[in-house]
Design a protein around this motif. Structure first.
Motif, short mmCIF file in Angstrom:
data_model
loop_
_atom_site.label_atom_id
_atom_site.label_comp_id
_atom_site.label_asym_id
_atom_site.label_seq_id
_atom_site.Cartn_x
_atom_site.Cartn_y
_atom_site.Cartn_z
N SER A 125 38.23 6.33 -30.84
CA SER A 125 38.96 6.29 -32.11
C SER A 125 40.39 6.76 -31.89
O SER A 125 40.70 7.44 -30.91
N MET A 126 41.23 6.38 -32.81
CA MET A 126 42.64 6.77 -32.74
C MET A 126 43.15 7.01 -34.14
O MET A 126 43.00 6.18 -35.03
N GLN A 127 43.72 8.18 -34.36
CA GLN A 127 44.56 8.40 -35.54
C GLN A 127 45.91 8.85 -35.02
O GLN A 127 46.00 9.81 -34.26
N ALA A 128 46.95 8.13 -35.40
CA ALA A 128 48.25 8.38 -34.80
C ALA A 128 49.35 7.89 -35.73
O ALA A 128 49.13 7.07 -36.62
N THR A 129 50.55 8.41 -35.49
CA THR A 129 51.73 7.98 -36.21
C THR A 129 52.47 6.93 -35.40
O THR A 129 52.79 7.16 -34.23
N ALA A 130 52.72 5.79 -36.00
CA ALA A 130 53.47 4.72 -35.35
C ALA A 130 54.95 4.91 -35.62
O ALA A 130 55.37 5.20 -36.75
N ILE A 131 55.76 4.76 -34.57
CA ILE A 131 57.22 4.82 -34.69
C ILE A 131 57.74 3.40 -34.50
O ILE A 131 57.59 2.81 -33.43
N ASN A 132 58.36 2.85 -35.51
CA ASN A 132 58.68 1.43 -35.57
C ASN A 132 59.88 1.08 -34.69
O ASN A 132 61.03 1.29 -35.08
N GLN A 133 59.61 0.51 -33.52
CA GLN A 133 60.68 0.18 -32.58
C GLN A 133 61.36 -1.15 -32.89
O GLN A 133 62.24 -1.58 -32.15
N ARG A 191 63.23 -1.12 -35.17
CA ARG A 191 64.47 -0.48 -35.58
C ARG A 191 65.10 0.16 -34.35
O ARG A 191 64.48 0.98 -33.68
N GLU A 192 66.34 -0.23 -34.08
CA GLU A 192 66.98 0.07 -32.81
C GLU A 192 66.99 1.56 -32.48
O GLU A 192 66.84 1.95 -31.33
N ARG A 193 67.14 2.41 -33.47
CA ARG A 193 67.27 3.84 -33.20
C ARG A 193 66.01 4.47 -32.63
O ARG A 193 66.06 5.58 -32.09
N PHE A 194 64.88 3.75 -32.71
CA PHE A 194 63.63 4.31 -32.19
C PHE A 194 63.22 3.71 -30.84
O PHE A 194 62.15 4.02 -30.33
N ARG A 195 64.09 2.88 -30.27
CA ARG A 195 63.72 2.21 -29.01
C ARG A 195 63.89 3.13 -27.80
O ARG A 195 63.31 2.87 -26.76
N ASP A 196 64.69 4.15 -27.94
CA ASP A 196 64.87 5.12 -26.86
C ASP A 196 63.69 6.09 -26.89
O ASP A 196 63.44 6.77 -27.88
N ARG A 197 62.97 6.14 -25.78
CA ARG A 197 61.77 6.99 -25.69
C ARG A 197 62.10 8.45 -25.98
O ARG A 197 61.27 9.17 -26.55
N ARG A 198 63.30 8.90 -25.65
CA ARG A 198 63.67 10.29 -25.89
C ARG A 198 63.69 10.61 -27.38
O ARG A 198 63.36 11.74 -27.78
N PHE A 201 56.14 -4.68 -41.84
CA PHE A 201 56.73 -3.71 -40.90
C PHE A 201 58.00 -3.08 -41.45
O PHE A 201 58.95 -2.80 -40.71
N ASP A 202 58.01 -2.82 -42.74
CA ASP A 202 59.17 -2.24 -43.42
C ASP A 202 58.97 -0.73 -43.56
O ASP A 202 58.69 -0.21 -44.64
N PHE A 203 59.10 -0.02 -42.45
CA PHE A 203 58.92 1.43 -42.45
C PHE A 203 59.54 1.99 -41.18
O PHE A 203 59.80 1.25 -40.22
N ASP A 204 59.76 3.30 -41.16
CA ASP A 204 60.15 4.00 -39.94
C ASP A 204 58.93 4.58 -39.25
O ASP A 204 58.65 4.28 -38.10
N ARG A 257 48.16 -4.95 -36.69
CA ARG A 257 48.14 -3.49 -36.57
C ARG A 257 49.03 -2.99 -35.43
O ARG A 257 48.98 -1.82 -35.07
N ASN A 258 49.84 -3.87 -34.89
CA ASN A 258 50.82 -3.44 -33.90
C ASN A 258 52.00 -2.85 -34.66
O ASN A 258 53.10 -3.42 -34.69
N LEU A 259 51.79 -1.72 -35.25
CA LEU A 259 52.77 -1.15 -36.17
C LEU A 259 54.04 -0.68 -35.46
O LEU A 259 55.13 -0.79 -36.03
N PRO A 260 53.97 -0.16 -34.22
CA PRO A 260 55.22 0.22 -33.56
C PRO A 260 56.04 -0.96 -33.07
O PRO A 260 57.18 -0.80 -32.68
N GLY A 261 55.44 -2.16 -33.05
CA GLY A 261 56.14 -3.32 -32.49
C GLY A 261 56.14 -3.31 -30.98
O GLY A 261 57.07 -3.81 -30.34
N THR A 262 55.09 -2.76 -30.37
CA THR A 262 55.00 -2.69 -28.91
C THR A 262 55.03 -4.10 -28.32
O THR A 262 54.20 -4.94 -28.67
N ALA A 263 56.00 -4.34 -27.44
CA ALA A 263 56.12 -5.63 -26.76
C ALA A 263 56.57 -5.34 -25.35
O ALA A 263 57.75 -5.44 -25.01
#
Length: 627
Positions: free
Chosen positions: A332-340, A342-349, A502-505, A537-543
């Motif tokens: 199972s997984m419960q987690a917060t997705a960070i929507n990449q 949006r450019e400001r979240f593409r940096d892993r740091r 996918f309209d969220f941060d 359900r690919n909420l972070p936009g992982t590609a």
């Protein structure tokens, strides 16, 4: 299987290899092609022979009758536990009520009523048997001639072929993605269906799609499939839609002359005459309804309420049972997705810094009453969770990806930072500030900004007021280091639309995988194929090509050991990337119910559909004045 903030969803799939009855230990590639199989299983034998009479975990003689009014703890497809505006559960449009799938049969048992005492097995329902082609790309299902829809018309192979074709064209992503490699769904005759794939599918694909709900061709030729409306689609399952109050209440009525009621896969199941779901936008309102006996069963997902709220007359008088049941043996997984997207979240740091602001240790002590454990993995509570250094077998998968995946994936499995429990750990917040500076964010007044003058804003999207209490300290910590952080609470309909688009941060999702995850369920969350598919359900936009390669490796695994290796490698990379921030988990189900039901113990290891397995007990109900 549509997960939303703090909601639990199931990714229904099945297995990955077929085991023929009386032929122990055969791998999928060795399964004979001239044998009619009564069930499908992964990496081993079927528990139940062709002549089995019922599943061991049910009461085959359970009485029929009564009502089960409950708050669903999980749901599928486009379903919502807070409201509904459509009765079509198989499209991405609208919000459907949970348990619409109980109105439909599938080729083989799937979803919440598969073989729940086996990790990865399904058995024939509409299909008496399935036969494989020599190349394992074509599957012929022999349908039961007695199958019929609720209006008495026969359910034929034409309906099944229509179902798969329309799902591939217009279905919800959970239905559409697994059919990507399907080349043909054809009715050979009225009772024979042929499904063909192009050879690029996973061996497990067929076992996933065999559990899809089958719809009526005639109904959807006369009614639009992809529109959201309140007309109940024609079904064939053990229940049909009864009384409906849009957005408020739905009742499912047991079909007394259900064609499949005596099948071994159904015996002892579907015992309530009516299943009723009432929708409450507010958790406390739902709890008050339970205390009064308007709702009869609920699983408790609020630690504060479990610790302090179960002190009311009915419970103290012994009319209500409060207890824990063991959780399922499935990842199972419960987690917060960070929507990449949006450019400001593409940096892993940046993602790491956001993570460091959450003080789980403080939250557990002050808000959770010590009841939760911190999640570390995207496959928590399973053997697929990565531990320590990668094994040689894992490295064999990871090394070809070196330079394409974070270097951290080659070391100790990434674990989340442990705070000092103060609620504002200066050391962690300082490290987070340093990461943001390295990523190019500098103070500009109260908040951080980049070279373009754009502020670093972060909005957590919620549709449940309970999350405001939990997330507010996290938001304040982000503000303390210069992030323009906030929480946006919206109604369920707006929430669903924004999630689908996918309209969220930031947004939270909870999901339960099968014990043997399919490639399709993994693709729907982690693969680039689902990154731009609305409603996925690919909420972070992982590609990420590296993630894609590991998902493919898991999908082509031919034994459990190989699958475990691939998923552990995938877990390492996901945890290093920080697309998802794992949150917390609970070892057991916290359940409360009015003491008027019968149930068999112990519960099965791989599912807990009480509305399907339990039954109304007249004597118990009379004893508490609920007869």
């Amino acid at each position: 299987m549509a997960a939303r903030l703090a909601r639990r969803t199931f990714l229904a799939g099945a297995a990955s290899a077929i085991a023929a009855p009386l032929l122990p230990g055969l791998a999928f590639a060795e399964t004979p092609t001239d044998t009619k199989l009564h069930g499908l299983s992964a990496f081993g034998d079927l528990k139940y022979p062709a002549d089995f009479t019922h599943f061991d975990y049910v009461n085959a003689d359970a009485p029929k009758g009564g009502i089960f009014n409950f708050s669903p703890p999980n749901w599928f497809y486009n379903q919502s536990p807070l409201t509904f505006n459509t009765l079509n559960s198989f499209t991405a449009k609208g919000d459907a009520p949970p348990r619409m799938e109980m109105c439909f049969d599938s080729l083989m048992t799937g979803g919440m009523t598969g073989a729940l005492d086996e990790p990865d097995a399904v058995y024939g329902l509409l299909a008496e048997s399935v036969t494989l082609s020599d190349d394992r790309n074509t599957f012929e299902f022999a349908l039961r001639p007695e199958a019929k829809f609720h209006d008495g018309t026969p359910l034929t192979a034409e309906d099944v072929a229509f179902t798969f074709n329309i799902y591939k064209d217009k279905g919800h992503p959970d239905l559409l993605l697994p059919l990507a490699q399907m080349t043909e769904a054809v009715a050979v005759d009225a009772h024979t269906l042929r499904l063909s794939f192009n050879g690029k599918q996973s061996a497990r694909t067929i076992l996933n799609v065999a559990g899809f709900p089958i719809v009526s061709k005639a109904y959807f030729e006369a009614n639009s499939f992809d529109s959201a409306n309140m007309k109940p689609p024609l079904g064939s399952g053990p229940y049909k839609v009864g009384r409906v109050s849009p957005g408020q209440t739905i009742e499912f009525e047991r079909v007394a002359d259900y064609w499949g009621r005596d099948l071994p896969v159904n015996r002892g199941l579907y015992n309530f005459d009516r299943i009723r779901i009432e929708f409450y936008q507010d958790r406390q309102a739902g709890f008050e309804a339970f205390k009064k006996g308007d709702v009869l069963y609920r699983q408790e997902f609020t630690a504060r309420v479990w610790a302090t709220g179960y002190d009311f007359p009915a419970l103290n008088q012994g009319k209500v049972v409060k207890r824990e049941f063991p959780a399922e043996k499935r990842p199972s997984m419960q987690a917060t997705a960070i929507n990449q997207r949006r450019e400001r979240f593409r940096d892993r740091r940046v993602r790491l810094a956001i993570n460091m602001c959450f003080d789980f240790e403080w939250t557990k002590r002050n808000l959770f009453y010590g009841s939760y454990d911190r999640s570390q993995s995207c496959f928590e509570k399973s053997d697929y969770r990565a531990e320590g250094m990668p094994s040689p077998e894992e490295l064999a998968l990871l090394e070809p990806l070196r330079g394409k995946i974070p270097d951290e994936a080659f070391g100790e499995a990434v674990v989340l930072p442990v705070s000092d429990g103060s609620g504002r750990d200066r050391k962690l917040l300082g490290a987070a500030s340093k990461l943001l500076t390295e990523a190019g964010w500098k103070r500009s007044g109260q908040f951080l900004a980049n070279d373009k003058g754009e502020s670093l804003s972060v909005e957590l999207l919620v549709d449940d007021e309970g999350w405001i209490r939990i997330a507010s300290p996290w938001i304040e910590n982000m503000k303390a280091i210069g992030i323009d952080a906030s929480i946006r609470s919206v109604d369920s309909a707006q929430y669903g639309a924004r999630q689908a688009e996918f309209d969220f941060d930031l947004i939270v999702m909870a999901v339960s995988f099968d014990a043997t995850p399919t490639r399709e369920s993994l693709e729907g969350i982690f693969h680039s194929r689902s990154a731009t598919l609305p409603g996925s359900r690919n909420l972070p936009g992982t590609a990420d090509p590296g993630i894609d390669a590991l998902v493919e490796a898991a999908g082509t695994a031919t034994d459990r050991e190989t699958l475990t290796t691939a998923l552990r490698a995938l877990d390492r990379v996901l945890r290093a990337r920080q697309d998802w921030i794992p949150s917390w988990y609970l070892a057991n189900h916290r359940a409360a119910f009015w003491d008027m039901f019968g149930y068999k113990e112990p519960k099965p290891d791989f599912g807990f559909p009480v509305e399907a397995m339990w039954w109304f007990d007249k004597d118990k109900a009379a004893a508490i004045g609920k007869a």
